[in-house]
Design a protein around this motif. Structure first.
Motif, mmCIF file in Angstrom:
data_model
loop_
_atom_site.group_PDB
_atom_site.id
_atom_site.type_symbol
_atom_site.label_atom_id
_atom_site.label_comp_id
_atom_site.label_asym_id
_atom_site.label_seq_id
_atom_site.Cartn_x
_atom_site.Cartn_y
_atom_site.Cartn_z
ATOM 1 N N GLU A 52 0.835 -1.202 0.000
ATOM 2 C CA GLU A 52 0.000 0.000 0.000
ATOM 3 C C GLU A 52 0.868 1.250 0.000
ATOM 4 O O GLU A 52 1.950 1.244 0.578
ATOM 5 N N PRO A 53 0.378 2.318 -0.574
ATOM 6 C CA PRO A 53 1.162 3.564 -0.635
ATOM 7 C C PRO A 53 0.993 4.425 0.623
ATOM 8 O O PRO A 53 0.706 5.615 0.545
ATOM 9 N N ARG A 83 21.081 5.523 -6.495
ATOM 10 C CA ARG A 83 20.872 5.097 -7.889
ATOM 11 C C ARG A 83 19.862 3.975 -7.989
ATOM 12 O O ARG A 83 18.984 3.980 -8.856
ATOM 13 N N ASN A 84 19.956 2.991 -7.117
ATOM 14 C CA ASN A 84 18.999 1.883 -7.143
ATOM 15 C C ASN A 84 17.586 2.359 -6.812
ATOM 16 O O ASN A 84 16.615 1.912 -7.416
ATOM 17 N N PHE A 85 17.493 3.271 -5.844
ATOM 18 C CA PHE A 85 16.191 3.804 -5.463
ATOM 19 C C PHE A 85 15.557 4.523 -6.648
ATOM 20 O O PHE A 85 14.397 4.289 -6.987
ATOM 21 N N ARG A 86 16.314 5.396 -7.283
ATOM 22 C CA ARG A 86 15.765 6.171 -8.410
ATOM 23 C C ARG A 86 15.432 5.266 -9.602
ATOM 24 O O ARG A 86 14.452 5.512 -10.300
ATOM 25 N N LYS A 87 16.213 4.233 -9.793
ATOM 26 C CA LYS A 87 15.904 3.279 -10.864
ATOM 27 C C LYS A 87 14.564 2.590 -10.584
ATOM 28 O O LYS A 87 13.723 2.456 -11.476
ATOM 29 N N ARG A 88 14.358 2.186 -9.344
ATOM 30 C CA ARG A 88 13.110 1.524 -8.964
ATOM 31 C C ARG A 88 11.925 2.478 -9.102
ATOM 32 O O ARG A 88 10.860 2.101 -9.581
ATOM 33 N N ILE A 89 12.119 3.725 -8.691
ATOM 34 C CA ILE A 89 11.050 4.723 -8.783
ATOM 35 C C ILE A 89 10.684 4.966 -10.251
ATOM 36 O O ILE A 89 9.512 5.109 -10.593
ATOM 37 N N ALA A 90 11.669 5.005 -11.124
ATOM 38 C CA ALA A 90 11.417 5.226 -12.555
ATOM 39 C C ALA A 90 10.533 4.134 -13.145
ATOM 40 O O ALA A 90 9.825 4.363 -14.126
ATOM 41 N N GLU A 91 10.541 2.947 -12.553
ATOM 42 C CA GLU A 91 9.718 1.830 -13.021
ATOM 43 C C GLU A 91 8.265 1.944 -12.573
ATOM 44 O O GLU A 91 7.410 1.210 -13.034
ATOM 45 N N MET A 92 7.996 2.871 -11.657
ATOM 46 C CA MET A 92 6.662 3.011 -11.078
ATOM 47 C C MET A 92 5.888 4.106 -11.806
ATOM 48 O O MET A 92 6.151 5.283 -11.618
ATOM 49 N N ASP A 93 4.916 3.700 -12.606
ATOM 50 C CA ASP A 93 4.137 4.659 -13.389
ATOM 51 C C ASP A 93 3.275 5.577 -12.541
ATOM 52 O O ASP A 93 2.790 6.591 -13.019
ATOM 53 N N TYR A 94 3.055 5.231 -11.295
ATOM 54 C CA TYR A 94 2.181 6.021 -10.441
ATOM 55 C C TYR A 94 2.922 7.124 -9.673
ATOM 56 O O TYR A 94 2.319 7.886 -8.935
ATOM 57 N N ILE A 95 4.224 7.217 -9.850
ATOM 58 C CA ILE A 95 4.986 8.351 -9.326
ATOM 59 C C ILE A 95 5.369 9.177 -10.546
ATOM 60 O O ILE A 95 6.212 8.787 -11.338
ATOM 61 N N ALA A 123 -1.462 -0.483 -11.320
ATOM 62 C CA ALA A 123 -0.062 -0.870 -11.545
ATOM 63 C C ALA A 123 0.322 -2.136 -10.785
ATOM 64 O O ALA A 123 -0.212 -2.414 -9.715
ATOM 65 N N PRO A 124 1.323 -2.877 -11.334
ATOM 66 C CA PRO A 124 1.897 -3.987 -10.556
ATOM 67 C C PRO A 124 2.662 -3.407 -9.377
ATOM 68 O O PRO A 124 3.150 -2.283 -9.441
#
Length: 128
Positions: A52-53, A83-95, A123-124
């Motif tokens: 959950e967000p 870098r890993n955090f931002r990469k993961r965030i980039a994969e999230m269409d809801y951010i 989103a997944p």
């Protein structure tokens, strides 16, 4: 547990009860089983963030990635590689990145993002 936005609480009530904010990693000695209660609440919160967000209620409507990362580091109690955090965030269409810039932290400024709940529901789910 309850999540309280540090900018949205009743300051008079806090003063009335002589309450104060402390860093969760620097808790003073607590009575009875309250230390165990804090640890259990933190574990539940960490688990809940994977499904959950919940953290977005603690951020302003527009936030920087540094603010988002700081929030998750506080929840998990550990540093997260930027870098890993931002990469993961980039994969999230809801951010979603907005066209706005926050210039309070530097001259160049930081891009502001927003949480899109409608996109989140579709989103997944990813673990940060």
């Amino acid at each position: 547990y309850a999540l309280v936005n540090i900018n949205e609480y009743d300051k008079a009530l806090v003063q009335q009860h002589n309450a104060f904010w402390v860093n969760i990693n620097e808790l003073p000695p607590l009575i009875f089983d309250h230390s165990a209660m804090v640890e259990k609440a933190r574990a539940l919160m960490q688990q809940k963030t994977t499904t959950e967000p919940i953290g977005f209620n603690l951020l302003p409507q527009l936030f920087t990635l540094s603010q988002l990362q700081s929030l998750y580091e506080a929840i998990y109690g550990e540093n997260i590689d930027k870098r890993n955090f931002r990469k993961r965030i980039a994969e999230m269409d809801y951010i979603e990145k907005t066209d706005k810039i926050d210039k309070t932290s530097s001259k160049r400024g930081a891009a502001l993002y927003k949480f899109n709940e409608k996109a989140y529901r579709k989103a997944p789910k990813f673990k940060i």
